[in-house]
Design an enzyme around this catalytic site. Sequence first.
Site, PDB file in Angstrom:
ATOM      1  N   ASP A   1       0.727  -1.146   0.066  1.00 39.44           N
ATOM      2  CA  ASP A   1       0.101  -0.016   0.038  1.00 39.44           C
ATOM      3  C   ASP A   1       0.855   1.049   0.136  1.00 39.44           C
ATOM      4  O   ASP A   1       0.170   2.395  -0.003  1.00 39.44           O
ATOM      5  CB  ASP A   1      -1.270   0.138   1.333  1.00 39.44           C
ATOM      6  CG  ASP A   1      -2.071  -1.209   0.816  1.00 39.44           C
ATOM      7  OD1 ASP A   1      -2.587  -0.962  -0.247  1.00 39.44           O
ATOM      8  OD2 ASP A   1      -2.491  -1.542   1.910  1.00 39.44           O
TER       9      ASP A   1
ATOM     10  N   ASP B   1      -6.313  -5.488  -4.438  1.00 40.11           N
ATOM     11  CA  ASP B   1      -6.210  -4.070  -4.210  1.00 40.11           C
ATOM     12  C   ASP B   1      -5.103  -3.495  -4.804  1.00 40.11           C
ATOM     13  O   ASP B   1      -4.701  -2.268  -5.001  1.00 40.11           O
ATOM     14  CB  ASP B   1      -6.226  -3.654  -2.751  1.00 40.11           C
ATOM     15  CG  ASP B   1      -7.211  -4.589  -1.978  1.00 40.11           C
ATOM     16  OD1 ASP B   1      -7.397  -5.771  -2.468  1.00 40.11           O
ATOM     17  OD2 ASP B   1      -7.606  -4.134  -0.970  1.00 40.11           O
TER      18      ASP B   1
ATOM     19  N   GLY C   1      -6.913 -19.354  -4.766  1.00 48.09           N
ATOM     20  CA  GLY C   1      -7.435 -18.014  -4.219  1.00 48.09           C
ATOM     21  C   GLY C   1      -7.804 -18.084  -2.925  1.00 48.09           C
ATOM     22  O   GLY C   1      -8.116 -19.299  -2.476  1.00 48.09           O
TER      23      GLY C   1
ATOM     24  N   THR D   1     -10.176 -15.476   0.356  1.00 51.02           N
ATOM     25  CA  THR D   1     -10.444 -14.050   0.673  1.00 51.02           C
ATOM     26  C   THR D   1      -9.863 -13.675   2.043  1.00 51.02           C
ATOM     27  O   THR D   1      -9.334 -14.770   2.749  1.00 51.02           O
ATOM     28  CB  THR D   1     -11.937 -13.936   0.953  1.00 51.02           C
ATOM     29  OG1 THR D   1     -12.262 -12.710   0.787  1.00 51.02           O
ATOM     30  CG2 THR D   1     -12.796 -14.503   2.069  1.00 51.02           C
TER      31      THR D   1
ATOM     32  N   ARG E   1     -15.721  -4.347  -2.595  1.00 54.53           N
ATOM     33  CA  ARG E   1     -14.462  -3.458  -2.933  1.00 54.53           C
ATOM     34  C   ARG E   1     -13.389  -4.007  -3.708  1.00 54.53           C
ATOM     35  O   ARG E   1     -12.770  -3.318  -4.618  1.00 54.53           O
ATOM     36  CB  ARG E   1     -14.023  -2.897  -1.503  1.00 54.53           C
ATOM     37  CG  ARG E   1     -13.264  -1.843  -1.694  1.00 54.53           C
ATOM     38  CD  ARG E   1     -13.180  -0.834  -0.533  1.00 54.53           C
ATOM     39  NE  ARG E   1     -12.526  -1.345   0.513  1.00 54.53           N
ATOM     40  CZ  ARG E   1     -13.086  -1.713   1.715  1.00 54.53           C
ATOM     41  NH1 ARG E   1     -14.289  -1.761   1.630  1.00 54.53           N
ATOM     42  NH2 ARG E   1     -12.476  -2.551   2.617  1.00 54.53           N
TER      43      ARG E   1
ATOM     44  N   TRP F   1     -11.911  -2.070  -7.082  1.00 57.37           N
ATOM     45  CA  TRP F   1     -10.504  -2.040  -7.180  1.00 57.37           C
ATOM     46  C   TRP F   1     -10.207  -2.531  -8.584  1.00 57.37           C
ATOM     47  O   TRP F   1      -9.179  -1.998  -9.326  1.00 57.37           O
ATOM     48  CB  TRP F   1      -9.633  -2.754  -6.089  1.00 57.37           C
ATOM     49  CG  TRP F   1      -9.668  -2.099  -4.754  1.00 57.37           C
ATOM     50  CD1 TRP F   1      -9.727  -2.970  -3.629  1.00 57.37           C
ATOM     51  CD2 TRP F   1      -9.571  -0.709  -4.133  1.00 57.37           C
ATOM     52  NE1 TRP F   1      -9.746  -2.242  -2.525  1.00 57.37           N
ATOM     53  CE2 TRP F   1      -9.571  -0.795  -2.870  1.00 57.37           C
ATOM     54  CE3 TRP F   1      -9.628   0.440  -5.058  1.00 57.37           C
ATOM     55  CZ2 TRP F   1      -9.493   0.440  -1.966  1.00 57.37           C
ATOM     56  CZ3 TRP F   1      -9.526   1.538  -4.106  1.00 57.37           C
ATOM     57  CH2 TRP F   1      -9.541   1.347  -2.856  1.00 57.37           C
TER      58      TRP F   1
HETATM   59  N1  GLY Z   1      -7.037  -2.267   0.513  1.00 57.84           N
HETATM   60  C1  GLY Z   1      -8.008  -2.611   1.689  1.00 57.84           C
HETATM   61  C2  GLY Z   1      -9.279  -2.474   1.440  1.00 57.84           C
HETATM   62  O1  GLY Z   1      -9.937  -1.933   0.624  1.00 57.84           O
HETATM   63  O2  GLY Z   1      -9.867  -2.713   2.837  1.00 57.84           O
END
Ligand code: GLY
Length: 395
Positions: free
Chosen positions: A111, A172, A230, A232, A244, A248
């Site tokens: 990040d 993300d 994969g 989660t 989300r 993204w």
């Molecule tokens: N990037 C972490 C979230 O979207 O919660």
Amino acid sequence: MTFTSPTTRSSPAVSIEAAIAAAVATVERNARALGAAYPGDTTVDNRYHPRSAEGAVPEGGNRGWTTSFRTGQLWLAWELTGDDVHRRAAEADVSDFGHRVRNEIDLDTHDLGFLYTLSTVAAYRLTGARSARSDALLAADHLLRRFLEPAGIIQAWGDLSDPLQRGRTIIDSLMNMPLLTWAAEQTGEERYSDAVRRHTAQLEQHILRPDDSTFHTFYWDAETGEPLRGATEQGAFDESCWARGQAWGVYGFAMNYAVTGDERLLVAARRCAGYFLRHLPADDVPFWDLVYTDGSDAPRDSSSAAIVVCGLLELARVESDAAQAAEWAARAHAILASLIANYTPVTPEDADGLILHSVYDLPKDVGVDEATLWGDYFYLEALMRVSRPEWKKYW
Ligand code: GLY
């Protein structure tokens, strides 16, 4: 778990300029209330409080992955109003981001892209500040150190030797690539753009599923490079589609297509967008996971809606099919209209969020039905994109 459902308000005409004025007033009020202290990732009962202390970082200090969304809001507020109070506050954050990267405080994360794009890269783009440029390049180098050969991916979380996180990346991460793309443009060094090209191609192949939904996270064998599975982290279950993450995917694949020219990423952005739009409830703002549909009492995630508005507008910009581009833009405007009409505080002083009813991490019961720093940032970016189409993004 109880939460307040958004109620559809009767608001036939949505004014973008009135929405901007309300949002900027809240950004200003939050900045006055918190001063130099960074807020937490989300509100608590719709109020932002100083970020909690952790390790050597004191209360209100710059740690975690979301602090730059405050800085990004300040830059947007400055661009929207020309009021230097926002610029001065943003510049104070930017200097603090320099301190963070130079002192290697809490950098073990992909990040760095979110963190340094909205702080130092935005500062350099908007003001030409040379110190911001060098701090952003330092952050890009830290991010590039997370690139794993032979898998060809950037590890998302934790120390690179952490056995639980080794070889794992997450959707993300697409949004963190612009820091590397910017570094490649600035330096002419292909090591940054090669990483972007390989990482995004791996996500297109493995994180996007045949039905156009996405995994939140995916593991590779870091030693052999073999794709493994994969899983989660924040979604309802491994095979579900975390709202989300899908948002993204729309924004991230579209932006990375624009810089790599890899047509597979354009197709991936379209597929993510189509799936997201097909799984929206009647008011156009998704439940926190796209397995939930109209009639569910699950919480909404308005932050996903704000992200996808920006993503759809970016996709419309790079889309080669004109009719399809118009459709992406029309859907973006409809989602934004619903956010303005149904998800902003009725009385702005009653809440610190620009938009209400987001979810950070429901499985861990963190930030459920609260405002979030990123939801607020992308809502303001969406308003900027719609009101000032010539605006140049920070990404
Ligand atoms: N990037 C972490 C979230 O979207 O919660």
